[in-house]
Design an enzyme around this catalytic site. Structure first.
Site, PDB file in Angstrom:
ATOM      1  N   GLU A  94       0.717  -1.136   0.224  1.00 44.67           N
ATOM      2  CA  GLU A  94      -0.002  -0.088  -0.080  1.00 44.67           C
ATOM      3  C   GLU A  94       0.916   1.206  -0.040  1.00 44.67           C
ATOM      4  O   GLU A  94       2.034   1.272   0.539  1.00 44.67           O
ATOM      5  CB  GLU A  94      -0.921  -0.121   1.148  1.00 44.67           C
ATOM      6  CG  GLU A  94      -1.881  -1.205   1.402  1.00 44.67           C
ATOM      7  CD  GLU A  94      -2.883  -1.334   2.456  1.00 44.67           C
ATOM      8  OE1 GLU A  94      -3.477  -2.067   2.626  1.00 44.67           O
ATOM      9  OE2 GLU A  94      -2.573  -0.525   3.556  1.00 44.67           O
ATOM     10  N   CYS A 107       3.512   8.449   0.821  1.00 45.59           N
ATOM     11  CA  CYS A 107       4.044   7.581   1.978  1.00 45.59           C
ATOM     12  C   CYS A 107       4.019   6.303   1.200  1.00 45.59           C
ATOM     13  O   CYS A 107       3.111   5.558   0.979  1.00 45.59           O
ATOM     14  CB  CYS A 107       3.277   7.527   3.215  1.00 45.59           C
ATOM     15  SG  CYS A 107       3.964   6.422   4.281  1.00 45.59           S
ATOM     16  N   CYS A 114       6.875  -6.864   7.205  1.00 47.94           N
ATOM     17  CA  CYS A 114       8.261  -6.229   7.851  1.00 47.94           C
ATOM     18  C   CYS A 114       8.519  -7.320   8.556  1.00 47.94           C
ATOM     19  O   CYS A 114       7.734  -8.080   9.471  1.00 47.94           O
ATOM     20  CB  CYS A 114       7.578  -5.088   8.523  1.00 47.94           C
ATOM     21  SG  CYS A 114       9.118  -4.167   9.312  1.00 47.94           S
ATOM     22  N   CYS A 118       7.377  -4.431  15.636  1.00 52.53           N
ATOM     23  CA  CYS A 118       7.166  -3.626  16.440  1.00 52.53           C
ATOM     24  C   CYS A 118       5.717  -3.988  16.826  1.00 52.53           C
ATOM     25  O   CYS A 118       4.742  -4.142  15.861  1.00 52.53           O
ATOM     26  CB  CYS A 118       7.064  -2.189  15.719  1.00 52.53           C
ATOM     27  SG  CYS A 118       8.971  -1.784  15.087  1.00 52.53           S
ATOM     28  N   CYS A 121       2.531  -1.952  15.315  1.00 50.56           N
ATOM     29  CA  CYS A 121       2.422  -1.674  13.949  1.00 50.56           C
ATOM     30  C   CYS A 121       1.767  -2.649  13.107  1.00 50.56           C
ATOM     31  O   CYS A 121       2.135  -3.893  13.319  1.00 50.56           O
ATOM     32  CB  CYS A 121       3.928  -1.387  13.175  1.00 50.56           C
ATOM     33  SG  CYS A 121       4.012  -1.279  11.623  1.00 50.56           S
ATOM     34  N   CYS A 338       0.188   6.214   9.852  1.00 47.64           N
ATOM     35  CA  CYS A 338       1.256   5.678  10.144  1.00 47.64           C
ATOM     36  C   CYS A 338       1.021   4.181  10.786  1.00 47.64           C
ATOM     37  O   CYS A 338       0.389   3.864  11.760  1.00 47.64           O
ATOM     38  CB  CYS A 338       2.246   6.489  11.325  1.00 47.64           C
ATOM     39  SG  CYS A 338       2.446   8.035  10.773  1.00 47.64           S
TER      40      CYS A 338
END
Ligand code: SAH
Length: 353
Positions: A94, A107, A114, A118, A121, A338
């Protein structure tokens, strides 16, 4: 899958040597480069300066698109839009465009998923699938550049803050920066590009030595190892006593300001203790702190800090001479904020086509 190579993965030098191998005059490479990155041609047919025979040879050997926009979601105010791109191997990533006053910021993603885990996230929660190539990163920017140019508008900022950890995919991410920055091509100012890292120290050191004009942001989120290791597991490998000196060295060697990102989480990292610990940690460092209210993600049910707590946090930092900004939560209604970029099981399910 036996795919033709992607044209956006090539540098100008690689295109030049390819054309040389094909016995083409050297100026053709410049025409292709101009067509792809200035004219923003979305297909080879549109680069009419090239002879038909060369176009068909290129078409037979290279792919001119790897990202297919599969779904687009607009925020209610229509100022933000999130695009889900499908990749040839069925994965998806995305990217988000945010319009704010005169800014047109995108962005973009550097990986599918990933590996950094984290806990807050959404991308971290889905795990790592694969790296994107430089061309796949660049294509996200080209998509929005084309779109804005149709509106007689243009991109003003590019942040590598979508899915993935840019420094875990260092070569491709930096090759994408180079391609976007290329003065004969897309010519996007390095100072308007920001890379964000979770804090991979060897890559921060490498980036420091490269002395680029690109902005560097560090996702800090906590000022004590105990808390940071709970939120960002990578802190166990590169704890604050290693990370912060690397940041100091970056500022010292490049002469550039560094940015710290801090997602404000209710009763977790929004108190006086963390604000004071942060001020001690970055004391005297040429930096800026961005405070972002936590965005909700499926596996992290904690809430964003309240406005009052965020303002108290800001006062502590400002009293200690640290510049900081409270960031707005743009595109939150379309999960475009974010750390919210993650795709549900079937690509496209979570956003409307
Ligand atoms: N891997 C890079 C880029 C990732 S996302 C990095 O870690 O910096 C960009 C920013 O969004 C990072 O600062 C990240 O910590 C932050 N972020 C992730 N999830 C978030 C959430 N749920 N709410 C607010 N910010 C978040």
């Amino acid at each position: 899958m036996n795919q033709k190579p992607l044209i956006y993965d090539l540098t100008l030098e690689q295109i030049s040597s390819l054309l040389q191998d094909w016995g083409e005059p050297s100026f053709r490479a410049g025409q292709i480069w101009h067509g792809l990155y200035r004219q923003l041609a979305s297909s080879l047919e549109a680069i009419t300066s090239l002879p038909v025979s060369l176009r068909s040879r290129l078409m037979a050997s290279y792919r001119f698109q790897s990202l297919k926009p599969k779904a687009i979601a607009h925020s209610q105010d229509r100022l933000s839009e999130k695009v889900l791109f499908e990749l040839p191997d069925g994965h998806a990533v995305e990217a988000v465009l945010m319009r704010y006053e005169r800014r047109r910021t995108i962005c973009i993603s550097t990986q599918v998923g990933c590996a950094m885990e984290c806990v807050f996230c959404a991308t971290g929660q889905m795990g790592f699938k694969r790296h994107l190539s430089s061309g796949e990163i660049v294509e996200q920017a080209l998509y929005f550049a084309r779109k804005l140019s149709e509106e007689q508008d243009h991109l003003t900022n590019i942040v590598f803050m979508g899915m993935g950890e840019p420094f875990h995919n260092y070569d491709a991410s930096l090759a994408a920066v180079d391609r976007l920055n290329d003065h004969q091509g897309f010519c996007f100012g390095a100072r308007r590009i920001t890379l964000s890292t979770v804090g991979l120290v060897p890559e921060i050191e490498r980036f420091t030595q490269e002395k680029r004009q690109v902005n560097l942001a560090i996702s800090l989120h906590a000022a004590t190892n105990e808390l940071r290791s709970r939120l960002l597991p990578i802190n166990r490998r590169y704890p604050l006593e290693v990370l912060i000196p690397a940041c100091r060295k970056y500022v010292e060697i490049t002469g550039r300001r560094i940015i710290f990102e801090w997602a404000m989480m209710k009763d977790i990292n929004d108190g006086r203790d963390q604000a004071n610990a942060l001020a001690d940690l970055i004391n005297g460092l040429n930096c800026h702190v961005n405070l972002i209210p936590l965005n909700p993600t499926p596996k992290f049910i904690q809430k964003a800090a309240s406005r009052i707590r965020i303002e108290a946090f800001v006062r502590i930092l400002e009293d200690r001479g640290i510049s900081c900004t409270i960031r707005l939560r743009r595109g939150i209604d379309i999960q475009a904020g974010c750390g919210q970029l993650a795709i549900k099981n079937n690509a496209g399910n979570d956003i409307s086509s």
